[in-house]
Design a protein around this motif. Structure first.
Motif, PDB file in Angstrom:
ATOM      1  N   LEU A 112      48.541  41.913  42.621  1.00  0.00           N
ATOM      2  CA  LEU A 112      47.490  41.939  41.332  1.00  0.00           C
ATOM      3  C   LEU A 112      46.671  40.712  41.306  1.00  0.00           C
ATOM      4  O   LEU A 112      47.274  39.601  41.145  1.00  0.00           O
ATOM      5  N   VAL A 113      45.297  40.675  41.665  1.00  0.00           N
ATOM      6  CA  VAL A 113      44.532  39.609  41.100  1.00  0.00           C
ATOM      7  C   VAL A 113      43.942  39.812  39.713  1.00  0.00           C
ATOM      8  O   VAL A 113      43.001  40.705  39.561  1.00  0.00           O
ATOM      9  N   VAL A 114      44.728  39.171  38.645  1.00  0.00           N
ATOM     10  CA  VAL A 114      44.298  39.624  37.360  1.00  0.00           C
ATOM     11  C   VAL A 114      43.507  38.571  36.841  1.00  0.00           C
ATOM     12  O   VAL A 114      43.897  37.140  36.550  1.00  0.00           O
ATOM     13  N   LEU A 115      42.165  38.537  36.453  1.00  0.00           N
ATOM     14  CA  LEU A 115      41.569  37.641  36.249  1.00  0.00           C
ATOM     15  C   LEU A 115      40.947  37.554  34.495  1.00  0.00           C
ATOM     16  O   LEU A 115      40.749  38.803  34.112  1.00  0.00           O
ATOM     17  N   THR A 116      40.559  36.691  34.096  1.00  0.00           N
ATOM     18  CA  THR A 116      40.310  36.814  32.664  1.00  0.00           C
ATOM     19  C   THR A 116      39.582  35.326  32.372  1.00  0.00           C
ATOM     20  O   THR A 116      39.734  34.400  33.262  1.00  0.00           O
ATOM     21  N   VAL A 117      38.882  35.144  31.190  1.00  0.00           N
ATOM     22  CA  VAL A 117      38.082  34.120  30.887  1.00  0.00           C
ATOM     23  C   VAL A 117      38.474  33.443  29.649  1.00  0.00           C
ATOM     24  O   VAL A 117      38.780  34.209  28.615  1.00  0.00           O
ATOM     25  N   LEU A 152      42.232  44.417  41.890  1.00  0.00           N
ATOM     26  CA  LEU A 152      41.560  43.382  41.010  1.00  0.00           C
ATOM     27  C   LEU A 152      41.752  43.888  39.701  1.00  0.00           C
ATOM     28  O   LEU A 152      41.335  45.020  39.557  1.00  0.00           O
ATOM     29  N   ALA A 153      42.344  43.007  38.810  1.00  0.00           N
ATOM     30  CA  ALA A 153      42.194  43.522  37.265  1.00  0.00           C
ATOM     31  C   ALA A 153      41.133  42.693  36.549  1.00  0.00           C
ATOM     32  O   ALA A 153      41.699  41.532  36.658  1.00  0.00           O
ATOM     33  N   LEU A 154      40.354  43.030  35.474  1.00  0.00           N
ATOM     34  CA  LEU A 154      39.638  42.242  34.944  1.00  0.00           C
ATOM     35  C   LEU A 154      39.891  42.591  33.445  1.00  0.00           C
ATOM     36  O   LEU A 154      39.968  43.764  33.136  1.00  0.00           O
ATOM     37  N   ALA A 155      39.958  41.491  32.241  1.00  0.00           N
ATOM     38  CA  ALA A 155      40.215  42.177  30.987  1.00  0.00           C
ATOM     39  C   ALA A 155      39.575  40.635  30.057  1.00  0.00           C
ATOM     40  O   ALA A 155      39.456  39.603  30.671  1.00  0.00           O
ATOM     41  N   PRO A 156      39.276  40.940  28.770  1.00  0.00           N
ATOM     42  CA  PRO A 156      39.006  39.948  27.958  1.00  0.00           C
ATOM     43  C   PRO A 156      40.057  38.978  27.704  1.00  0.00           C
ATOM     44  O   PRO A 156      41.124  39.114  28.227  1.00  0.00           O
ATOM     45  N   ASP A 157      39.457  37.762  27.159  1.00  0.00           N
ATOM     46  CA  ASP A 157      40.514  36.603  27.101  1.00  0.00           C
ATOM     47  C   ASP A 157      42.020  37.250  26.522  1.00  0.00           C
ATOM     48  O   ASP A 157      42.229  37.832  25.535  1.00  0.00           O
TER      49      ASP A 157
END
Length: 253
Positions: free
Chosen positions: A17-22, A109-114
């Motif tokens: 998993l490439v888990v990305l957040t800002v 790829l996983a994207l989520a808020p802060d």
């Protein structure tokens, strides 16, 4: 001749998993420090072996929930509070990528808020969010802050780089950037997502004109917020558009 499955070499399948957040205006990825061989003590992407009764999407969603507590968002259903965008990224099958045996990894790829500070689990010795540049650049801050400044385990540096580039390119022509935002957000908050993912500064007025003028991209909620300080800012939610026309082209750096 009759089919003999034993005539073919066995191999394992994993999901990474490439888990990305800002976080703090920086694009960050989830990294775990391995507690078991191989590469014990090295940082890696979260993931694990696919169970015999699982398909790939179920395995990826399970690993995402175990590592972050997030649910994979079904785009046909309303977005729950703890949902994340999850999509298949690529398949990696170099015969030597895992010293244990032949292992093929299907990365997601996983994207989520802060997201909040993560908790270690499974075979992970510790877990942290780190800016993607420091994970990919072992001479950067991540290496200096860590007591083990070795490259990411396995071929995870390549997988992470591919995931970051997928996110950077896809927010140009899709509404994917809103996956980094809460359900209601301001244009300024969305702009900071683009700036963090692309690593550039954007002109606020031009950005506001583009995103509010793109059909189906943003929908006003009728509310305002002062969480950014200053005057109340209008709140929006993601519209129904999945493809942006015209696209939000990445500035040349």
């Amino acid at each position: 001749m009759p089919y003999d499955p034993s005539a073919f070499p066995a191999f394992a399948v994993t999901v990474d998993l490439v888990v990305l957040t800002v976080r703090r205006h920086s694009l960050c990825a989830l990294a775990v420090r391995r507690g078991e061989p191989p590469f014990k003590g090295r940082w890696a992407l979260p993931g694990g072996f696919v169970r015999p009764d699982e398909d790939l999407a179920v395995a990826a969603a399970r690993e995402l929930a175990e590592e972050t507590g997030l649910l994979a968002h079904d785009p046909t259903l309303p977005v729950p509070p703890n949902a994340a965008h999850l999509e298949q990224l690529a398949t990696y099958g170099d015969p030597k990528r895992d010293p244990r045996m032949r292992v093929v990894s299907v990365a997601h790829l996983a994207l989520a808020p802060d997201l909040p500070a993560p908790r270690a689990g499974g075979d992970a010795h510790s877990v942290r969010w780190a800016p993607v540049e420091s994970l990919l650049d072992q001479e950067g801050a991540f290496g200096r802050d860590s007591d083990l400044a070795a490259p990411l385990a396995f071929d995870h540096a390549r997988i992470l780089a591919d995931g970051v580039e997928r996110a950077r390119s896809k927010i140009e022509y899709s509404s994917l950037a809103t996956a980094f935002c809460p359900q209601e957000f301001t244009v300024g908050e969305l702009r900071r997502v683009y700036e963090a993912v692309w690593g550039v500064a954007l002109d606020p007025r031009n950005f506001h004109r583009k995103v509010t003028g793109t059909p189906g991209f943003l929908v006003p909620t009728g509310g305002t917020t002062t969480r950014q300080g200053g005057r109340p800012a209008q709140l929006f939610r993601a519209g129904g558009a999945t493809v942006l026309n015209p696209p939000m082209l990445r500035p040349e750096v």
